[in-house]
Design an enzyme around this catalytic site. Structure first.
Site, PDB file in Angstrom:
ATOM      1  N   GLY A   1       0.713  -1.123   0.101  1.00 39.97           N
ATOM      2  CA  GLY A   1      -0.133   0.038  -0.038  1.00 39.97           C
ATOM      3  C   GLY A   1       0.826   1.425   0.174  1.00 39.97           C
ATOM      4  O   GLY A   1       0.264   2.122  -0.560  1.00 39.97           O
TER       5      GLY A   1
ATOM      6  N   ASP B   1      -5.266   1.681  10.937  1.00 39.96           N
ATOM      7  CA  ASP B   1      -6.386   1.156  11.365  1.00 39.96           C
ATOM      8  C   ASP B   1      -6.600   0.990  12.714  1.00 39.96           C
ATOM      9  O   ASP B   1      -6.638   1.796  13.738  1.00 39.96           O
ATOM     10  CB  ASP B   1      -7.294   0.335  10.274  1.00 39.96           C
ATOM     11  CG  ASP B   1      -8.484   0.225  10.192  1.00 39.96           C
ATOM     12  OD1 ASP B   1      -9.275  -0.185  11.190  1.00 39.96           O
ATOM     13  OD2 ASP B   1      -9.152   0.378   9.346  1.00 39.96           O
TER      14      ASP B   1
ATOM     15  N   LYS C   1      -6.826   6.448  11.275  1.00 36.79           N
ATOM     16  CA  LYS C   1      -8.163   6.495  11.790  1.00 36.79           C
ATOM     17  C   LYS C   1      -8.057   6.537  13.185  1.00 36.79           C
ATOM     18  O   LYS C   1      -7.963   5.344  13.805  1.00 36.79           O
ATOM     19  CB  LYS C   1      -8.854   5.250  11.228  1.00 36.79           C
ATOM     20  CG  LYS C   1      -8.755   5.214   9.907  1.00 36.79           C
ATOM     21  CD  LYS C   1      -9.721   3.924   9.448  1.00 36.79           C
ATOM     22  CE  LYS C   1      -9.894   3.838   7.825  1.00 36.79           C
ATOM     23  NZ  LYS C   1     -10.616   2.650   7.529  1.00 36.79           N
TER      24      LYS C   1
ATOM     25  N   PHE D   1     -13.911   3.300   4.822  1.00 37.44           N
ATOM     26  CA  PHE D   1     -13.032   2.272   4.042  1.00 37.44           C
ATOM     27  C   PHE D   1     -12.754   3.188   2.565  1.00 37.44           C
ATOM     28  O   PHE D   1     -13.584   3.673   1.895  1.00 37.44           O
ATOM     29  CB  PHE D   1     -13.824   0.944   3.708  1.00 37.44           C
ATOM     30  CG  PHE D   1     -13.015   0.085   2.835  1.00 37.44           C
ATOM     31  CD1 PHE D   1     -12.013  -0.640   3.553  1.00 37.44           C
ATOM     32  CD2 PHE D   1     -12.881   0.139   1.399  1.00 37.44           C
ATOM     33  CE1 PHE D   1     -11.228  -1.279   2.982  1.00 37.44           C
ATOM     34  CE2 PHE D   1     -11.700  -0.657   0.712  1.00 37.44           C
ATOM     35  CZ  PHE D   1     -10.958  -1.234   1.529  1.00 37.44           C
TER      36      PHE D   1
HETATM   37  P1  IMP Z   1      -4.735  -2.321  11.027  1.00 39.54           P
HETATM   38  O1  IMP Z   1      -3.742  -3.542  11.231  1.00 39.54           O
HETATM   39  O2  IMP Z   1      -6.113  -2.447  11.361  1.00 39.54           O
HETATM   40  O3  IMP Z   1      -4.246  -1.077  11.449  1.00 39.54           O
HETATM   41  O4  IMP Z   1      -4.885  -2.149   9.298  1.00 39.54           O
HETATM   42  C1  IMP Z   1      -4.017  -2.099   8.739  1.00 39.54           C
HETATM   43  C2  IMP Z   1      -4.051  -2.524   7.248  1.00 39.54           C
HETATM   44  O5  IMP Z   1      -5.333  -2.782   6.930  1.00 39.54           O
HETATM   45  C3  IMP Z   1      -3.502  -1.568   6.015  1.00 39.54           C
HETATM   46  O6  IMP Z   1      -2.459  -1.556   6.035  1.00 39.54           O
HETATM   47  C4  IMP Z   1      -4.504  -1.882   4.847  1.00 39.54           C
HETATM   48  O7  IMP Z   1      -3.820  -2.548   4.201  1.00 39.54           O
HETATM   49  C5  IMP Z   1      -5.835  -2.220   5.669  1.00 39.54           C
HETATM   50  N1  IMP Z   1      -6.618  -1.129   5.604  1.00 39.54           N
HETATM   51  C6  IMP Z   1      -7.056  -0.510   6.612  1.00 39.54           C
HETATM   52  N2  IMP Z   1      -7.979   0.369   6.584  1.00 39.54           N
HETATM   53  C7  IMP Z   1      -8.252   0.411   5.242  1.00 39.54           C
HETATM   54  C8  IMP Z   1      -8.895   1.263   4.341  1.00 39.54           C
HETATM   55  O8  IMP Z   1      -9.707   2.115   4.551  1.00 39.54           O
HETATM   56  N3  IMP Z   1      -8.948   0.891   2.899  1.00 39.54           N
HETATM   57  C9  IMP Z   1      -8.103   0.161   2.483  1.00 39.54           C
HETATM   58  N4  IMP Z   1      -7.244  -0.875   3.076  1.00 39.54           N
HETATM   59  C10 IMP Z   1      -7.167  -0.474   4.608  1.00 39.54           C
HETATM   60 MG    MG Z   2      -0.667  -1.954   4.650  1.00 43.85          MG
END
Ligand code: IMP
Ligand code: MG
Length: 178
Positions: free
Chosen positions: A48, A106, A134, A155
């Site tokens: 990403g 996130d 977020k 999202f």
């Molecule tokens: P976390 O581990 O919950 O912080 O999520 C991290 C990963 O989830 C990010 O590196 C993204 O790959 C994916 N992700 C989280 N939110 C989104 C979004 O709104 N759009 C696309 N990918 C997301």
């Molecule tokens: Mg990622």
């Protein structure tokens, strides 16, 4: 384009390219001020972060290095164990000033894992930079030091972020239609 469709979902324009670039420029100034003589190493988390890191490091004047890694998870010997490892990191990070570069933070699960794994390499300092954050969803204690844009709980796709593989190439960022 104001509205797009990816797979089964529709999305509308959320952040225009020029606003994304402005936010990255501002963030770049802060990083420049903090790291100008430290020869930092920026580590992009694939997939990403590839567009964000490309734009962010071009705001940095001075010596710096760039590398990429990928997190992989596999189930350990007990089915409850979800073991994370890093793939692709070839640089020695001991005593280096390391900046992790993420597309979006996130819940923070990913960044917490990464932070622990990279800390074991004994860097001189370790900070986190992300294009999107977020804050209302974030549940961890690791400081998210450098945020380009704070967002809500929607999202998002585009500018590196995908929905099931699609959308990474979009210049703007789009939000899912509820
Ligand atoms: P976390 O581990 O919950 O912080 O999520 C991290 C990963 O989830 C990010 O590196 C993204 O790959 C994916 N992700 C989280 N939110 C989104 C979004 O709104 N759009 C696309 N990918 C997301
Ligand atoms: Mg990622």
């Amino acid at each position: 384009m104001q509205n797009i469709k990816l797979h089964d979902k529709s999305f509308e324009l959320f952040l225009a390219e020029k606003d994304i670039h402005l936010a990255i420029k501002e963030l770049g100034k802060k990083i420049q001020a903090d790291y100008k003589d430290l020869n930092p190493i920026f580590i992009g988390v694939l997939n990403g972060s590839f567009l964000f890191i490309a734009d962010l490091i071009r705001q940095f004047e001075g010596n710096c290095e760039v590398s990429f890694l990928r997190m992989s998870s596999y189930i350990g010997t007990k089915s409850s164990e979800n073991i994370k490892t890093l793939i692709g990191l070839n640089e020695n990070l001991k005593d280096r000033h390391v900046i992790i570069v993420e597309d979006i933070v996130d819940t923070g699960n990913t960044i917490e894992n990464l932070f622990e794994l990279i800390s074991k390499e004994e860097p001189a300092s370790l900070k986190v930079s992300t294009l999107l954050f977020k804050p209302d969803v974030y549940k961890k204690d690791i400081p998210i030091d450098y945020v380009a844009i704070n967002v809500g709980n929607e999202f998002l796709v585009g500018y590196g972020l995908d929905y099931d593989g699609l959308g990474r190439n979009l210049k703007d960022i789009y939000v899912i239609n509820s």
